[in-house]
Enzyme design. Structure first.
Site, PDB file in Angstrom:
ATOM      1  N   ASP A 150       0.565  -1.038   0.061  1.00 56.53           N
ATOM      2  CA  ASP A 150      -0.278   0.050   0.078  1.00 56.53           C
ATOM      3  C   ASP A 150       0.630   1.208  -0.048  1.00 56.53           C
ATOM      4  O   ASP A 150       0.447   2.396  -0.682  1.00 56.53           O
ATOM      5  CB  ASP A 150      -1.000   0.355   1.237  1.00 56.53           C
ATOM      6  CG  ASP A 150      -2.150  -1.155   1.232  1.00 56.53           C
ATOM      7  OD1 ASP A 150      -1.994  -1.545  -0.067  1.00 56.53           O
ATOM      8  OD2 ASP A 150      -2.948  -1.115   1.882  1.00 56.53           O
ATOM      9  N   THR A 181       1.774   1.619  -3.556  1.00 55.49           N
ATOM     10  CA  THR A 181       1.368   2.393  -4.148  1.00 55.49           C
ATOM     11  C   THR A 181       0.781   3.721  -3.654  1.00 55.49           C
ATOM     12  O   THR A 181       0.571   4.343  -5.269  1.00 55.49           O
ATOM     13  CB  THR A 181      -0.515   1.989  -3.812  1.00 55.49           C
ATOM     14  OG1 THR A 181       0.037   0.007  -3.975  1.00 55.49           O
ATOM     15  CG2 THR A 181      -1.722   1.938  -4.797  1.00 55.49           C
ATOM     16  N   GLY A 227       1.804  -4.949  -6.990  1.00 57.00           N
ATOM     17  CA  GLY A 227       1.486  -6.007  -7.116  1.00 57.00           C
ATOM     18  C   GLY A 227       2.901  -7.276  -6.626  1.00 57.00           C
ATOM     19  O   GLY A 227       2.640  -8.432  -6.406  1.00 57.00           O
ATOM     20  N   ARG A 248       2.181 -10.252  -4.219  1.00 56.89           N
ATOM     21  CA  ARG A 248       2.151 -12.006  -4.940  1.00 56.89           C
ATOM     22  C   ARG A 248       3.097 -12.528  -3.312  1.00 56.89           C
ATOM     23  O   ARG A 248       2.922 -13.951  -3.341  1.00 56.89           O
ATOM     24  CB  ARG A 248       2.285 -11.643  -6.081  1.00 56.89           C
ATOM     25  CG  ARG A 248       1.467 -11.642  -6.618  1.00 56.89           C
ATOM     26  CD  ARG A 248       1.161 -12.793  -7.975  1.00 56.89           C
ATOM     27  NE  ARG A 248       2.525 -11.580  -8.582  1.00 56.89           N
ATOM     28  CZ  ARG A 248       2.017 -10.155  -9.252  1.00 56.89           C
ATOM     29  NH1 ARG A 248       1.407  -9.631  -9.830  1.00 56.89           N
ATOM     30  NH2 ARG A 248       3.582  -9.898 -10.181  1.00 56.89           N
ATOM     31  N   SER A 285      -4.981  -8.479  -2.060  1.00 60.47           N
ATOM     32  CA  SER A 285      -7.064  -8.796  -1.430  1.00 60.47           C
ATOM     33  C   SER A 285      -8.093  -7.617  -2.607  1.00 60.47           C
ATOM     34  O   SER A 285      -7.486  -6.952  -2.817  1.00 60.47           O
ATOM     35  CB  SER A 285      -6.875  -7.906   0.137  1.00 60.47           C
ATOM     36  OG  SER A 285      -6.097  -6.938  -0.403  1.00 60.47           O
ATOM     37  N   ASP A 321      -6.085   0.374  -5.736  1.00 67.94           N
ATOM     38  CA  ASP A 321      -5.086   0.274  -7.511  1.00 67.94           C
ATOM     39  C   ASP A 321      -6.157   0.920  -7.784  1.00 67.94           C
ATOM     40  O   ASP A 321      -5.738   2.138  -8.219  1.00 67.94           O
ATOM     41  CB  ASP A 321      -5.233  -0.797  -7.428  1.00 67.94           C
ATOM     42  CG  ASP A 321      -3.576  -1.447  -7.554  1.00 67.94           C
ATOM     43  OD1 ASP A 321      -2.562  -0.318  -6.245  1.00 67.94           O
ATOM     44  OD2 ASP A 321      -3.039  -2.743  -7.598  1.00 67.94           O
ATOM     45  N   ASP A 346      -5.304   4.829  -9.421  1.00 68.16           N
ATOM     46  CA  ASP A 346      -5.513   5.103 -10.915  1.00 68.16           C
ATOM     47  C   ASP A 346      -6.524   6.039 -11.215  1.00 68.16           C
ATOM     48  O   ASP A 346      -5.651   6.886 -12.101  1.00 68.16           O
ATOM     49  CB  ASP A 346      -5.642   3.365 -11.990  1.00 68.16           C
ATOM     50  CG  ASP A 346      -4.743   2.571 -11.418  1.00 68.16           C
ATOM     51  OD1 ASP A 346      -3.331   2.904 -10.832  1.00 68.16           O
ATOM     52  OD2 ASP A 346      -5.126   1.565 -11.721  1.00 68.16           O
TER      53      ASP A 346
END
Length: 244
Positions: free
Chosen positions: A48, A51, A89, A93, A99, A106, A110
């Protein structure tokens, strides 16, 4: 940020060509970015956080450089931070944390990043670029991009498949706009006439987004009518069965 390659929990329905591109691009970027993602994990950085920082970088690149006509450097900054979408991402993973929240964050950020990019174009044309028509086109690109995304999300939220991607999706909008902006910025390095690429790209994105919006609205309308007809037929069948 990077919808076509990797994201946390988002599904897509690409064409065959896009699927092939995604397959090879994903494999390449996974190999390149996995060590860096692992390093961030060891340092205690969360997906997070990556991001949020990536989105902040895109916003800064768009709203600091573009309104001043610094399209080359703005695009370089944006491109660097766009890769954060691949890194978060990858981190998710590795951590086994894919989740719904990650997918939601995301997608939401975006939209914010997209708004900053086209907002930066609009600010340039409203100021130093001195072109009200292209300012309006930039604003239309900003608004239509948000609505195009909303139509699919809203259609899916009411149980419809929305089985169409459309002529120009987010990936195409960004690639066309950013590539054109980057090349247009070479005008400041003495390349003559190349700045015309950005207006052309904005018109392409505007028309493509409008076509995509119409495609998705028509698809939702058709799927809705089919779903309503199927429900009515099922209710009629149940009613006749109960009467007998």
């Amino acid at each position: 940020m990077g919808q076509p390659v990797a994201s946390r929990g988002r599904a897509a329905t690409p064409t065959i060509g896009k699927a092939m591109l995604n397959k090879y691009a994903r494999a390449f970027f996974t190999r390149v970015l996995t060590p860096f993602a692992a390093f961030l994990i060891r340092r205690g950085v969360s997906p997070d956080t990556v991001t949020l920082l990536g989105t902040a970088g895109v916003i800064a690149g768009a709203l600091v450089f573009y309104p001043r006509g610094e399209f080359f450097w703005g695009t370089i900054v944006i491109t660097l931070f766009v890769f954060s979408d691949l890194v978060d991402g990858n981190m998710a993973r590795q951590l086994g944390r894919t989740s719904r929240w990650g997918a939601f964050l995301d997608s939401t950020l975006d939209r914010v990043a997209d708004g900053a990019i086209f907002g930066g174009f609009a600010l340039w044309y409203a100021g130093g670029g001195d072109n009200n028509v292209l300012c309006a086109v930039s604003i239309f690109c900003l608004a239509s991009g948000q609505v195009v995304s909303y139509t699919k999300a809203r259609g899916e939220s009411i149980g419809l498949p929305v089985a169409v991607n459309g002529l120009v999706e987010r990936a195409e909008r960004l690639v066309i706009s950013l590539v054109a902006a980057g090349f247009a910025g070479l005008h400041k390095f003495g390349v003559p006439g190349i700045q015309v690429l950005l207006p052309i790209a904005l018109w392409i994105v505007a028309v493509g987004s409008l076509v995509t919006l119409i495609q998705r609205v028509v698809t939702v309308r058709r799927e809705s009518a089919e779903a309503d007809a199927a429900t009515a037929a099922e209710n009629a069948s149940q009613g006749s069965g109960a009467a007998s």
